[in-house]
Motif scaffolding. Structure first.
Motif, short mmCIF file in Angstrom:
data_model
loop_
_atom_site.label_atom_id
_atom_site.label_comp_id
_atom_site.label_asym_id
_atom_site.label_seq_id
_atom_site.Cartn_x
_atom_site.Cartn_y
_atom_site.Cartn_z
N ASP A 102 -2.13 -94.15 -23.33
CA ASP A 102 -1.62 -94.62 -24.64
C ASP A 102 -0.94 -95.98 -24.45
N SER A 137 3.46 -94.81 -32.21
CA SER A 137 2.88 -94.21 -30.83
C SER A 137 1.55 -94.05 -30.99
N SER A 169 1.06 -89.76 -21.64
CA SER A 169 0.89 -90.90 -22.63
C SER A 169 0.68 -92.05 -21.83
#
Length: 972
Positions: free
Chosen positions: A155, A248, A152
């Protein structure tokens, strides 16, 4: 293109979606490119036909499932995982995809790998775990499903040691590939976790690779699962509309792809992580209209869709509308425990995290690190991963935490979240818990109203969690809502079972390169080239190509087989018998094992001797037959039928591993280690004596059912006095490498005729030797085959003994193996022909068939049973034109000859049995057949009829041994 952040430009790629052209950048996914082009609606839902948009950013995506049209049509693919490439064409789905009618031009393959440590996931925890393990000298495989390492980190934009996290991840991955015995697999999804640390992964190599996808079958000494966590949704009215997205996911589109998923957003959250997402979207230019924090009592109660693209137009919070085209939802985080659960690990519900996390003890040699065990901070993941990986040492040293260990002892940080699963309402028909399956809270209520109380039962009633995403966003939410409806705790209700595959996998990938004719591999014997060069025709027996017969110029099959049969009965023939299954059974418990498997005694067999045996299943029915050769006190060689070789070995292993683990026995297939030639016929002894001058071959020195080691044609061989033809015969076994040399030496004598499987079948059928699977059908006992002698009366037990002893297996009307002789010796009754109960009255209209006509397999045998005693049936060949046709049920006077014209009734008729084998015999000078007939041994001498179409063939029941019943020819 619109909604792009600066700095995310690159190579422009052209693609189409629903027939419209678009452009994106290399590195995009199809979902990112569609969002960048303002495409909100991707398709419609599977059941209700509601508009659906992009909800997630990776494999958790439940909505954006598309059909790839070019370069090859492929259905049900997540747009969030499809890398954008030039010329990509895709369409949205109206619920279901379609298979391509064309063959897939791509190639797929598979490979095996072994390692000391398999790390699943290349996020912060996985990278540090892999690096720590690799630095100990362990063999490491790091598998991650993303295009680039970091999990992640790309991200979130978080930093590690003052550097962008994505750069740090690239550096760690670069270091890993420089270390010895380390393999980094990107774009590789581990889809299943099985016993003994056996895991299966799929590597997606891309359209330009030699193989599009590759299956990895990995056996690891230890596994680290750093699989991360999925953000979960909340059930509220209209939570399925395009524009509703996980917080997210929106953050990922902004930071990883530079895509703005909307212009004005509302955030609905139960925890702090959504604030980070809101901050990143605001920095990128998205207006954050409002944050509804459930911890403050602010709830989203509905979503209002627009008429233009059917996406979000406004969000309802506490009774007032907030204009927005984007709603970011964060209901907390679920650790990705799918693989851990598949490993046999137990889960527990963590009240603080409102999530299921791994619990101890672990069932296999596995560690769980980072978010997969509930560590939701970057610093915690880095520390956790290093701790999980640092316990590994060189293969020569013991590894910590073997199978059955408990979870790591280092503490988890306290990351609390509000437990909000469902926004209360009067009508729950648009509160979705599973977006892919269109399952609502109202559906869950109906399931519980009909009495369902288990999460597993509700799952099957509603189909929640059964789609391609396997409940990644819906699983825990569904369980929590059910628990609320039932008034029980989430921990008490539990979850449904996590099953492989973790992500969707195409059948082409699972089939691999072995598709088409290679899916079922062709196996040939050591003598195959000789057979081909001498004109053999082949039949498929299992996977084997076996010589069927060897036609000479001008010969059809019938003539060739009759010639080969005469050669074996009158002179000498040779058959390639290499395909017979051969199993080496060794160990101090081997004799005991064989006594339990076979119906007759094998432990009394002397070294140097051979015994024929039959195996039964637990129901007392014949499973397989073959010979048992005793090589030593603790070693046997078992032969099986060709088609059952693998099944018998599996049967042995199943009993050894599950029921009799105390027996010290090893079973090994040696089928392909031995080439075997069956040398048969009255001249076989002389041929063998010429090829093996050191072998004494007279009957007294080399009796039937014994074996000798010697040299044949200068080749080390094991010679067995075994006969499957009823003639004097030998089976000569040599190393597979010398099979063709032996075969050529035998035929160089000039005294031997090669024969194939068809001739072998004729010869054995003349002797009444059954073929398992042809003369048996799973309902046949040894006694039914006329072999009650092979069932030992002295043995205390064997598999199937109790069932075999049931009174029903001794009924006189059981089907027995018998012989059949057509009244015309030229009439061939095909295998499978059904036999009809002669007590049945057969209506008029059916002609008696000229016995010269071939009767197909499966034809029933009947007795018209309608003429008075003494009435003769006239051969239909002598009926003259204009002859009167008499009703066979009309009371014909005794002695009167008539032509029976009968027709089988349309209703089902009781059958006596069926023909199992049917051949022309050179030795008998006629056709004959074997059959399973009800009460067959008591019907010997009776005439039955075999209907073929609307005609009948008369046959006479006889004993199943039709040739040399005394067995005099066996010794020459």
């Amino acid at each position: 293109m619109t909604r792009r952040r600066a700095g995310h430009e690159g190579e422009v790629l052209r693609f189409t979606f629903d027939g419209r052209p678009y452009e994106g950048y290399r590195g995009d996914t199809l979902a990112a490119a569609l969002l960048a082009n303002g495409v909100r609606k991707i398709g419609t839902s599977v059941t209700l036909g509601r508009p659906r948009g992009i909800f997630g950013a990776w494999t958790e995506e439940p909505n954006a499932v598309v059909q790839i049209e070019r370069p090859f049509s492929e259905p049900m693919v997540q747009a969030t995982t499809i890398p954008l490439y030039e010329g990509l064409a895709a369409t949205g789905l109206a619920g279901r995809g379609r298979l391509s009618p064309e063959p897939d031009p791509a190639r797929y393959d598979a490979t095996h790998a072994h390692c000391d440590v398999l790390v699943v996931g290349a996020g912060p925890a996985g990278l540090t775990a892999a690096l720590a393990a690799a630095r100990t000298g362990a063999r490491v495989i790091l598998a991650d499903d993303r295009f680039q390492p970091g999990g992640s980190l790309p991200d979130t934009g978080e930093t590690v040691d003052g550097r962008p996290g994505s750069e740090w991840a690239l550096d760690v991955a670069a270091e890993l590939v420089t270390l010895p015995d380390v393999r980094v697999l990107s774009r590789t999804s581990v889809i299943g976790y099985y016993d003994h640390n056996y895991l299966v992964a799929v590597e997606r190599r891309g359209e330009d690779a030699v193989t599009r996808e590759r299956v990895w079958r990995i056996r690891a000494r230890r596994v680290v699962l750093a699989t991360g966590a999925h953000e979960r949704p909340i059930a509220f009215s209209g939570n399925d509309l395009p524009g509703v997205m996980l917080a997210s996911a929106a953050r990922a589109y902004v930071n990883r792809y530079g895509v703005l998923p909307g212009r004005r957003a509302v955030v609905f959250t139960t925890g702090d992580s959504a604030y980070d997402a809101a901050r990143d979207l605001a920095d990128a230019g998205v207006e954050i209209a409002e944050i509804a924090d459930a911890r403050e009592g602010r709830l989203v109660t509905g979503v209002i869709g627009g008429a233009d693209d059917e996406g979000v137009r406004a969000v309802v919070i506490g009774g007032h509308e907030v204009e927005a085209d984007l709603l970011l939802v964060s209901g907390g985080w679920n650790p990705v425990v799918h693989l851990f659960s598949q490993s046999g690990g137990e889960l527990r519900y963590d009240e603080a995290l409102a999530a299921f996390v791994p619990a101890g003890p672990y069932a296999q040699a596995v560690e769980v690190a980072g978010s997969a065990r509930g560590v939701f901070t970057l610093a915690g993941c880095l520390t956790d991963g290093e701790a999980a990986g640092s316990g590994f040492a060189l293969p020569s040293h013991p590894l910590s935490g073997e199978s059955g260990s408990s979870p790591p002892s280092h503490p988890l940080p306290d990351v609390r979240a509000e437990q909000l699963w469902l926004v209360p309402a009067e009508d729950y028909s648009s509160h979705f818990v599973d977006l892919q399956r269109d399952v609502t809270v109202a559906d869950l209520q109906r399931a519980t109203e009909v009495g369902l109380r288990s999460a597993e039962h509700v799952k099957r009633y509603t189909t929640a969690g059964t789609a391609h995403d396997q409940g990644k966003t819906s699983g825990t939410l569904t369980s929590a809502v059910i628990a609320g409806i039932l008034g029980v705790g989430v921990a008490e209700l539990g979850t449904t079972t996590f099953r492989a595959p973790y992500v969707p996998v195409s059948f082409a990938t699972l089939a691999g390169r072995d598709r088409g004719p290679l899916h079922d591999p062709v196996r040939v014997t050591a003598m195959h080239d000789w057979h081909v060069s001498h004109g053999a025709l082949f039949e498929n027996v299992g996977q084997w190509k076996r010589p069927w017969y060897y036609p000479r110029p001008g010969e059809d099959m019938t003539a060739a087989v009759l010639r080969e049969c005469r050669a074996v009965r009158q002179a000498t023939g040779a058959m390639d018998a290499s395909t017979l299954g051969k199993i080496d059974v060794q160990g101090p418990g081997s004799a005991e094992l064989l006594d339990r498997l076979y119906t007759n005694m094998m432990s009394t067999l002397k070294v140097g001797a051979i015994r024929y045996g039959v195996m039964c299943r637990p129901d007392g029915m014949v499973f397989d037959d073959g010979t048992v050769i005793r090589l030593a006190l603790d070693r046997f060689l078992v032969t099986t039928t060709t088609g059952n070789a693998a099944a018998v070995l599996e049967w042995m292993e199943e009993w050894l591993q599950t029921e009799w683990p105390d027996l010290r026995v090893h079973c090994t297939s040696v089928t392909e280690q031995w080439a075997t030639v069956a040398l048969a016929g009255p001249g076989s002894r002389d041929v063998l004596a010429g090829l093996a001058p050191d072998l004494v071959v007279d009957t007294e020195s080399f009796p039937f059912m014994t074996w000798r080691d010697t040299e044949v044609a200068g080749i080390e061989a094991r010679v067995c006095r075994i006969s499957f033809s009823g003639e004097l015969a030998y089976e000569i076994n040599v190393s597979w490498w010398y099979g063709q040399a032996l075969w050529e030496a035998i035929h160089a004598t000039g005294a031997v005729t090669p024969y194939g499987t068809e001739t072998m079948h004729v010869l054995r059928a003349e002797k009444g030797y059954p073929i398992v699977g042809q003369d048996t059908d799973g309902t046949v006992t040894p006694a039914d085959l006329g072999m009650d002698w092979i069932v030992s009366k002295k043995k205390p037990d064997f598999i199937g003994k109790r069932s075999y002893a049931r009174s029903g297996n001794a009924r006189p009307d059981r089907r027995h193996l018998v012989g059949l002789l057509p009244e015309d010796p030229n009439a061939l009754v095909p295998e499978g022909t059904q036999l009809v109960d002669p007590a049945v009255l057969v209506p008029e209209g059916t002609k008696l068939l000229d016995p010269r006509v071939i009767v197909p397999e499966g034809t029933p045998l009947v007795d018209p049973g309608v003429a008075p005693e003494g009435t003769q049936l006239l051969d239909p060949r002598v009926v003259s034109e204009g002859a009167q046709l008499l009703d066979p049920g009309a009371g014909v006077p005794e002695g009167r000859r008539f032509v029976a014209f009968v027709r089988l009734p349309a209703a089902p008729v009781p059958m006596l049995g069926h023909v199992t084998s049917s051949y022309r015999s050179a030795a008998l000078g006629r056709t004959f057949a074997l059959a399973l007939v009800s009460g067959g041994r008591d019907r010997i001498g009776e005439r039955l009829y075999a209907p073929v179409g609307d005609r009948l063939i008369p046959v006479t029941v006889t004993h199943h041994v039709l040739y040399d019943p005394e067995g005099a020819r066996r010794d020459g």
